[in-house]
Write an enzyme that holds these catalytic residues in place. Structure first.
Site, mmCIF file in Angstrom:
data_model
loop_
_atom_site.group_PDB
_atom_site.id
_atom_site.type_symbol
_atom_site.label_atom_id
_atom_site.label_comp_id
_atom_site.label_asym_id
_atom_site.label_seq_id
_atom_site.Cartn_x
_atom_site.Cartn_y
_atom_site.Cartn_z
ATOM 1 N N HIS A 1 0.799 -1.248 -0.065
ATOM 2 C CA HIS A 1 -0.049 -0.004 -0.044
ATOM 3 C C HIS A 1 0.776 1.171 -0.136
ATOM 4 O O HIS A 1 2.063 1.174 0.542
ATOM 5 C CB HIS A 1 -0.878 -0.120 1.222
ATOM 6 C CG HIS A 1 -1.908 0.975 1.391
ATOM 7 N ND1 HIS A 1 -1.566 2.354 1.784
ATOM 8 C CD2 HIS A 1 -3.255 0.851 1.219
ATOM 9 C CE1 HIS A 1 -2.767 2.756 1.629
ATOM 10 N NE2 HIS A 1 -3.817 2.152 1.428
ATOM 11 N N ASP B 1 3.020 -4.141 8.152
ATOM 12 C CA ASP B 1 2.035 -3.558 8.050
ATOM 13 C C ASP B 1 0.860 -4.324 8.109
ATOM 14 O O ASP B 1 0.406 -5.050 7.365
ATOM 15 C CB ASP B 1 1.995 -2.786 6.429
ATOM 16 C CG ASP B 1 0.580 -1.897 6.169
ATOM 17 O OD1 ASP B 1 -0.448 -2.372 7.078
ATOM 18 O OD2 ASP B 1 0.510 -1.523 5.130
ATOM 19 N N GLN C 1 -4.251 -4.975 7.222
ATOM 20 C CA GLN C 1 -5.354 -5.920 6.465
ATOM 21 C C GLN C 1 -5.451 -6.972 7.524
ATOM 22 O O GLN C 1 -6.130 -8.226 6.952
ATOM 23 C CB GLN C 1 -5.377 -6.084 5.168
ATOM 24 C CG GLN C 1 -5.369 -4.821 4.295
ATOM 25 C CD GLN C 1 -6.988 -4.278 4.322
ATOM 26 O OE1 GLN C 1 -7.718 -5.088 4.931
ATOM 27 N NE2 GLN C 1 -6.934 -3.049 3.909
ATOM 28 N N LYS D 1 -10.475 -0.188 10.852
ATOM 29 C CA LYS D 1 -10.862 -1.432 9.936
ATOM 30 C C LYS D 1 -11.192 -2.442 10.658
ATOM 31 O O LYS D 1 -11.508 -3.649 10.283
ATOM 32 C CB LYS D 1 -9.568 -1.737 9.046
ATOM 33 C CG LYS D 1 -9.294 -0.612 7.944
ATOM 34 C CD LYS D 1 -8.093 -1.094 7.106
ATOM 35 C CE LYS D 1 -7.240 -0.092 6.685
ATOM 36 N NZ LYS D 1 -7.844 0.414 4.988
ATOM 37 N N CYS E 1 -4.837 2.419 -3.646
ATOM 38 C CA CYS E 1 -3.532 3.179 -3.076
ATOM 39 C C CYS E 1 -2.361 2.050 -3.494
ATOM 40 O O CYS E 1 -1.544 1.851 -2.389
ATOM 41 C CB CYS E 1 -3.555 3.238 -1.654
ATOM 42 S SG CYS E 1 -4.670 4.436 -1.279
HETATM 43 N N1 PMP Z 1 -1.834 -0.703 4.511
HETATM 44 C C1 PMP Z 1 -3.040 -1.364 4.209
HETATM 45 C C2 PMP Z 1 -2.520 -2.718 3.679
HETATM 46 C C3 PMP Z 1 -4.175 -0.812 4.092
HETATM 47 O O1 PMP Z 1 -5.050 -1.610 3.664
HETATM 48 C C4 PMP Z 1 -4.315 0.539 4.461
HETATM 49 C C5 PMP Z 1 -5.654 1.248 4.214
HETATM 50 N N2 PMP Z 1 -6.361 1.049 3.176
HETATM 51 C C6 PMP Z 1 -3.307 1.201 4.888
HETATM 52 C C7 PMP Z 1 -2.102 0.681 5.033
HETATM 53 C C8 PMP Z 1 -3.403 2.735 5.572
HETATM 54 O O2 PMP Z 1 -4.235 2.735 6.347
HETATM 55 P P1 PMP Z 1 -4.838 4.169 7.058
HETATM 56 O O3 PMP Z 1 -5.440 4.811 5.942
HETATM 57 O O4 PMP Z 1 -5.798 3.718 8.090
HETATM 58 O O5 PMP Z 1 -3.549 4.693 7.582
#
Ligand code: PMP
Length: 419
Positions: free
Chosen positions: A133, A210, A213, A236, A376
């Site tokens: 991401h 990270d 998910q 999430k 993203c």
């Molecule tokens: N890493 C991953 C794998 C994600 O799916 C997301 C959110 N889509 C993020 C980071 C970023 O999360 P946040 O926008 O809550 O900082």
């Protein structure tokens, strides 16, 4: 996320019962019952979380760690109790190694600034993967620009698994840090952190995971993952937006410099210089989001009451069915691992004749909320040879009839285009 040995044909969850706890699921969208399949972007919130936040503002609201009055003490205790809860949730052993941030993005930026800028130099290497991401890519690009360190990327195979067979090409004596998503938000792949951590350990590198998910969807144990940093976003995982989690090994937190300066993160301040509070407060400058922390506490209770193993088993049950149904449609191509054991409860796909944005807009007319876009993860889209995908992501309140609603809406989209 640790593997769970459960039949994909049944679910241990009482979904009907769970759905009653989520007021938003009672609303209609475009005149149709809401089918919410965008859980990888953010989850919905149970009444207990909404109530906990409201109760905090109605009864306990005060700033934390500063007042000597009753409300300040109660608010501080509530805030610190959530730190202990989160510690248990990810099976860490020391609550002071939990830092509250705003989200996963901020947690990763914190490490890039506070650890990366102090310990990385020109010619050091940070290893990432092509499926990251942007939150776990851009902070390292910024760091590379400032420090001269180099970024390397572990590739994927055609099924969306990381090329762990070629780790010795990516992870070398120059590697100082490996940063990887535990579960891909765009492919659904559950990555083997332990395999990669083992290669990182062999060259003395640290590992950042990270967990955006993974934490919401199955049991997480930061000790058995063998990582050094683990970040996730409670929004999430049934919690409110506005609070994030960073777990780090305490000795690392001790030696890192602060990320933000200001109130509450200091031990002493003179006009010329300051010294820092102990961890984790050194990393929590300014007034934190106390009510969101309280909401996070309620969300963590809710998830732990259900049991993270049960949640993982439920998602395996849903995703097996979703993949089966999607495979019946010859115009659908999906990405990521075929085996539900290797993927979490999300699926990314394209209709070979309809742009994902059109698809997202049309299924929305049927009350079905999916995500369409690059998620993203633009470099991953490039690697897959597409500009965007549609993504359906499931959670504890989704059942197989939601999958059926998705399939019906995909068929309806074909009709709109006369296909
Ligand atoms: N890493 C991953 C794998 C994600 O799916 C997301 C959110 N889509 C993020 C980071 C970023 O999360 P946040 O926008 O809550 O900082």
């Amino acid at each position: 996320m640790n593997p769970v040995d459960t039949q994909a044909e049944t679910t241990p969850l009482d979904v009907e019962r769970i759905r009653q706890d989520f007021p938003i699921l009672r609303r209609k969208v475009r005149g149709k019952p809401l089918v919410y399949l965008d859980n990888a972007a953010t989850s919905q919130k149970p009444q207990s979380v909404i109530d906990a936040i409201s109760h905090h503002y109605s009864h306990t609201n005060a700033n934390v760690h500063r007042g000597v009055h009753c409300l300040a003490e109660e608010a501080t205790e509530a805030y610190e109790e959530v730190r202990r809860k989160v510690c248990r949730f990810i099976h860490a052993d020391d609550p002071t190694s939990i830092v509250f941030t705003r989200n996963t993005t901020e947690s990763i930026n914190l490490v890039a600034h506070a650890w990366g800028r102090k310990f990385l130099a020109e010619d050091d290497e940070v290893v990432l993967t092509v499926m990251e991401h942007h939150s776990n890519l851009v902070p390292w690009q910024l760091l590379a620009k400032d420090t001269g360190c180099k970024l390397r990327f572990i590739d994927i195979d055609d099924d969306g698994h990381l090329r762990t067979d070629r780790l010795d090409e990516y992870i070398t004596d120059k590697t100082k840090l490996v940063c990887m998503g535990h579960v891909s938000n765009a492919l659904g792949t559950i990555n083997s952190v332990r395999t990669i951590a083992c290669a990182a350990r062999a060259v003395g590198a640290l590992v950042l995971v990270d967990g955006a998910q993974s934490a919401p969807h199955g049991p997480v144990n930061v000790e058995t993952l063998d990582c050094d940093f683990y970040a996730y976003s409670p929004h999430k995982a049934l919690g409110p937006m506005g609070i994030g989690v960073l777990w780090a090994r305490r000795d690392l937190l001790e030696e890192m410099d602060p990320f933000l300066g200001g109130g509450e993160m200091i031990r002493n301040v003179t006009l010329e210089r300051s010294t820092w509070a102990g961890v984790p407060h050194k990393f929590e400058a300014g007034t934190p989001s106390v009510a969101d922390a309280v909401g996070l506490g309620a969300a963590t209770d809710y998830l732990m009451d259900i049991g993270m193993e049960n949640i993982r088993a439920h998602e395996k049950y849903i995703i097996s069915y979703a993949m089966e149904r999607l495979a019946e449609l010859p115009f659908i191509r999906f990405f990521g691992p075929r085996d539900p054991v290797d993927r979490c409860g999300l699926v990314s796909f394209i209709d070979t004749d309809i742009h994902p944005h059109d698809l997202g807009t049309i299924v929305d007319q049927h009350g079905v909320a999916i995500r369409a876009g690059h998620h993203c993860a633009k470099p991953l889209m490039h690697r897959l040879g597409v500009v965007a995908t549609a993504r359906a992501s499931f959670y504890i309140y989704n059942d197989r009839n939601d999958v059926d609603a998705l399939i019906d809406s995909l068929l309806a989209a074909r009709k709109v285009f006369g296909l």
